[in-house]
Design a protein around this motif. Structure first.
Motif, mmCIF file in Angstrom:
data_model
loop_
_atom_site.group_PDB
_atom_site.id
_atom_site.type_symbol
_atom_site.label_atom_id
_atom_site.label_comp_id
_atom_site.label_asym_id
_atom_site.label_seq_id
_atom_site.Cartn_x
_atom_site.Cartn_y
_atom_site.Cartn_z
ATOM 1 N N HIS A 137 34.311 -41.527 -3.091
ATOM 2 C CA HIS A 137 33.812 -41.939 -1.779
ATOM 3 C C HIS A 137 34.333 -41.011 -0.685
ATOM 4 O O HIS A 137 33.597 -40.619 0.221
ATOM 5 C CB HIS A 137 34.210 -43.392 -1.481
ATOM 6 C CG HIS A 137 33.754 -43.866 -0.151
ATOM 7 N ND1 HIS A 137 34.534 -43.781 0.978
ATOM 8 C CD2 HIS A 137 32.578 -44.406 0.244
ATOM 9 C CE1 HIS A 137 33.878 -44.255 2.000
ATOM 10 N NE2 HIS A 137 32.677 -44.644 1.591
ATOM 11 N N SER A 144 31.887 -38.776 1.475
ATOM 12 C CA SER A 144 31.842 -38.971 2.929
ATOM 13 C C SER A 144 31.894 -37.632 3.647
ATOM 14 O O SER A 144 31.171 -37.409 4.625
ATOM 15 C CB SER A 144 33.006 -39.845 3.393
ATOM 16 O OG SER A 144 32.885 -41.133 2.875
ATOM 17 N N SER A 196 22.772 -40.668 -1.789
ATOM 18 C CA SER A 196 22.288 -42.058 -1.726
ATOM 19 C C SER A 196 22.348 -42.714 -3.102
ATOM 20 O O SER A 196 22.651 -43.905 -3.216
ATOM 21 C CB SER A 196 20.883 -42.130 -1.138
ATOM 22 O OG SER A 196 19.957 -41.519 -1.982
ATOM 23 N N GLN A 233 25.895 -43.709 -3.721
ATOM 24 C CA GLN A 233 26.208 -44.935 -2.984
ATOM 25 C C GLN A 233 25.603 -46.147 -3.681
ATOM 26 O O GLN A 233 26.232 -47.201 -3.770
ATOM 27 C CB GLN A 233 25.699 -44.825 -1.553
ATOM 28 C CG GLN A 233 26.067 -45.995 -0.694
ATOM 29 C CD GLN A 233 25.599 -45.825 0.730
ATOM 30 O OE1 GLN A 233 24.759 -44.977 1.046
ATOM 31 N NE2 GLN A 233 26.140 -46.633 1.624
ATOM 32 N N ASP A 235 27.763 -47.441 -6.333
ATOM 33 C CA ASP A 235 29.107 -47.751 -5.867
ATOM 34 C C ASP A 235 30.105 -46.628 -6.161
ATOM 35 O O ASP A 235 31.253 -46.885 -6.520
ATOM 36 C CB ASP A 235 29.577 -49.078 -6.470
ATOM 37 C CG ASP A 235 30.789 -49.631 -5.765
ATOM 38 O OD1 ASP A 235 30.931 -49.399 -4.551
ATOM 39 O OD2 ASP A 235 31.605 -50.284 -6.447
ATOM 40 N N PHE A 236 29.659 -45.377 -6.049
ATOM 41 C CA PHE A 236 30.518 -44.200 -6.200
ATOM 42 C C PHE A 236 31.201 -44.124 -7.563
ATOM 43 O O PHE A 236 32.236 -43.510 -7.717
ATOM 44 C CB PHE A 236 31.554 -44.127 -5.070
ATOM 45 C CG PHE A 236 30.907 -44.093 -3.720
ATOM 46 C CD1 PHE A 236 30.417 -42.914 -3.210
ATOM 47 C CD2 PHE A 236 30.749 -45.247 -2.973
ATOM 48 C CE1 PHE A 236 29.782 -42.872 -1.973
ATOM 49 C CE2 PHE A 236 30.126 -45.227 -1.734
ATOM 50 C CZ PHE A 236 29.642 -44.033 -1.235
#
Length: 147
Positions: free
Chosen positions: A69, A73, A108, A111, A114-115
């Motif tokens: 994550h 990011s 996306s 994500q 959930d990574f």
């Protein structure tokens, strides 16, 4: 980038390259872990309390998700910067930034799962990628004709 040598195009391509580099690092984690290696920077690991051994063994998957994550990011921030610079670029040069489409689709998908980089579905390329690229390419072409 496609013959356009301006500060703006260099800046946009720089952000795209950083985004792609972060994504390459994320995508390499499972393969390298299966070979007993980990290239995730120690500073990133230290932020979340994960060790290289955890990644290689696949332990503490929730903490590994935090590492992924964190890297994702950073990739997302670079993708956003690249997108913000696009309106200031010569229209035809935007063809050189089409890899951003694939990068955003991967982020996306990451994500969505959930990574969890060890989930096989995370690494599968989106079947819609060719169609999304074609749509974005047509948009760029329309913009070029209008300007």
């Amino acid at each position: 980038m496609l013959g356009y040598k301006t500060v703006e195009t260099d800046h946009a391509v720089s952000h795209l390259g950083r985004c792609e580099g972060h994504i390459a690092l994320i995508r390499s984690i499972p393969l390298l872990a299966s070979r007993g290696a980990c290239l995730v920077p120690n500073t990133t690991l230290a932020k979340t309390g994960v060790s290289q051994a955890d990644i290689v063994r696949g332990k503490n998957r929730d903490l590994i998700k935090d590492v992924v994550h964190d890297i994702a990011s950073s990739a997302h921030v670079h993708a956003e910067h690249c997108e913000k610079l696009m309106p200031d670029l010569p229209p035809r040069s935007i063809y050189g930034l089409l890899p951003l489409t694939a990068a955003k689709l991967f982020l996306s998908r990451l994500q969505k799962y959930d990574f969890d980089i060890f989930n096989d579905r995370t690494l599968i390329r989106s079947p819609s990628l060719p169609f999304v690229l074609m749509k974005d390419s047509i948009k760029v072409g329309m913009k070029c004709r209008l300007s």
